[in-house]
Design a protein around this motif. Structure first.
Motif, short mmCIF file in Angstrom:
data_model
loop_
_atom_site.label_atom_id
_atom_site.label_comp_id
_atom_site.label_asym_id
_atom_site.label_seq_id
_atom_site.Cartn_x
_atom_site.Cartn_y
_atom_site.Cartn_z
N ALA A 134 0.37 7.12 -0.91
CA ALA A 134 -0.23 8.21 0.71
C ALA A 134 0.47 8.17 1.93
O ALA A 134 1.35 9.55 2.59
CB ALA A 134 -2.13 8.50 -0.05
N GLN B 111 3.22 9.88 3.52
CA GLN B 111 3.20 11.50 4.79
C GLN B 111 3.92 10.83 5.72
O GLN B 111 4.61 11.88 6.91
CB GLN B 111 1.44 11.29 5.37
N ALA C 154 7.38 13.21 4.86
CA ALA C 154 6.50 14.55 5.47
C ALA C 154 7.13 14.32 7.01
O ALA C 154 8.21 15.83 7.15
CB ALA C 154 5.46 14.64 4.86
N PRO D 135 8.43 13.56 -0.52
CA PRO D 135 7.26 12.66 -0.79
C PRO D 135 7.09 13.01 -2.56
O PRO D 135 6.02 12.71 -2.80
CB PRO D 135 6.30 13.69 -0.02
N LEU E 181 -1.45 12.59 -5.59
CA LEU E 181 -0.11 12.61 -4.78
C LEU E 181 0.27 13.79 -4.90
O LEU E 181 0.93 13.90 -4.22
CB LEU E 181 0.56 11.43 -4.20
N GLU F 33 -0.51 16.90 -5.40
CA GLU F 33 -0.28 18.03 -5.16
C GLU F 33 0.56 18.37 -3.38
O GLU F 33 0.29 19.06 -2.72
CB GLU F 33 -1.85 18.34 -4.60
N PHE F 34 -0.09 17.33 -3.11
CA PHE F 34 0.96 16.85 -1.37
C PHE F 34 1.82 17.18 -1.44
O PHE F 34 2.91 18.02 -0.44
CB PHE F 34 0.40 15.71 -0.39
N ALA G 37 3.45 19.99 -2.53
CA ALA G 37 3.24 21.58 -1.15
C ALA G 37 4.61 21.27 -0.20
O ALA G 37 4.83 22.50 0.83
CB ALA G 37 2.02 21.43 -0.41
N HIS G 38 5.02 20.35 -0.05
CA HIS G 38 5.68 19.67 0.93
C HIS G 38 7.19 19.76 0.37
O HIS G 38 8.09 20.29 0.91
CB HIS G 38 5.74 18.12 1.79
#
Length: 233
Positions: free
Chosen positions: A66, A70, A73, A90, A106, A108-109, A112-113
């Protein structure tokens, strides 16, 4: 000389995705040079995983994935202007976390990115696998990872284009996928390159690499391109 339309390019963020040893880094640098020659300010965001592995001397554990996603991103968001080319995103971390650790947390994040990119390019499997330090698991993982990336993008409704070709031809095809004229950059193309270009981009006026992208059959798509390279149908 760049045309007016090329200077007004509205694509500001480009993500390069793909399994290991499919030419993402080389393509990111080639695209950056080509776009700079056309008058654009370009930032290349390198793969954070590579830096992490070099610093730590090992591959990451599940709970470290994770943080790597991050950091990748944040490196993209650190450039608020110009064209940003990200050598992976990501989403690739999420896919590998899913594959290696059966961890889907991971996504979902990552989705979104990924939605922040104007263009997602997926590098095809037509390049030979070569070893490159700690972060490569072997040629046997390329096809399953490629299939998982496609499934993730399609499941999330994220459009992408597949890029094939050797060396200069791969860059040429990526520029075509971005909707840019390539003749000023590559004034002379071999007849074989032209044939392969037409075979790849005639379908759907270049908006997709192959018609079978829609059925997500990566093996079928790869056979089609291999057939073109060897002169078979």
């Amino acid at each position: 000389m760049a045309s007016q339309n090329e200077r007004a390019c509205v694509i500001t963020r480009i993500a390069l995705l793909g399994a290991e040893s499919t030419g993402k880094t080389q393509l990111s640098l080639g695209l950056a040079q080509a776009l700079r020659e056309r008058g654009h300010a370009v930032h290349v965001v390198p793969e954070f995983l590579r830096t992490w592995c070099d610093q730590q001397g090992r591959t990451p554990l599940q709970h470290e994935q994770a943080g790597i996603a991050q950091q990748q991103a944040l490196a993209v968001l650190a450039h608020p202007s110009g064209i940003v080319i990200s050598d992976t995103s990501p989403l690739m971390t999420a896919v590998y976390s899913h594959k290696l650790f059966n961890d889907e947390s991971l996504y979902e994040f990552a989705f979104a990115h990924q939605g922040l990119f104007d263009m997602t390019l997926l590098t095809g499997l037509d390049l030979p696998w070569v070893p490159d330090g700690l972060q490569r698991d072997g040629p046997h993982v390329r096809e399953p990872i490629d299939a998982m990336v496609r499934a993730a993008l399609q499941g999330a409704g994220i459009a992408y284009k597949v890029i094939y070709g050797q060396e200069e031809e791969r860059l040429h095809n990526a520029l075509l996928a971005l909707g840019l004229d390539t003749h000023s950059l590559h004034p002379v193309l071999l007849a074989a390159q032209i044939s392969r270009e037409q075979g790849q981009y005639a379908l759907n006026q270049g908006r997709t690499a192959w018609a079978c992208d829609k059925c997500s059959d990566a093996d079928c798509e790869h056979r089609l391109f291999t057939g073109l390279l060897t002169g078979r149908q």
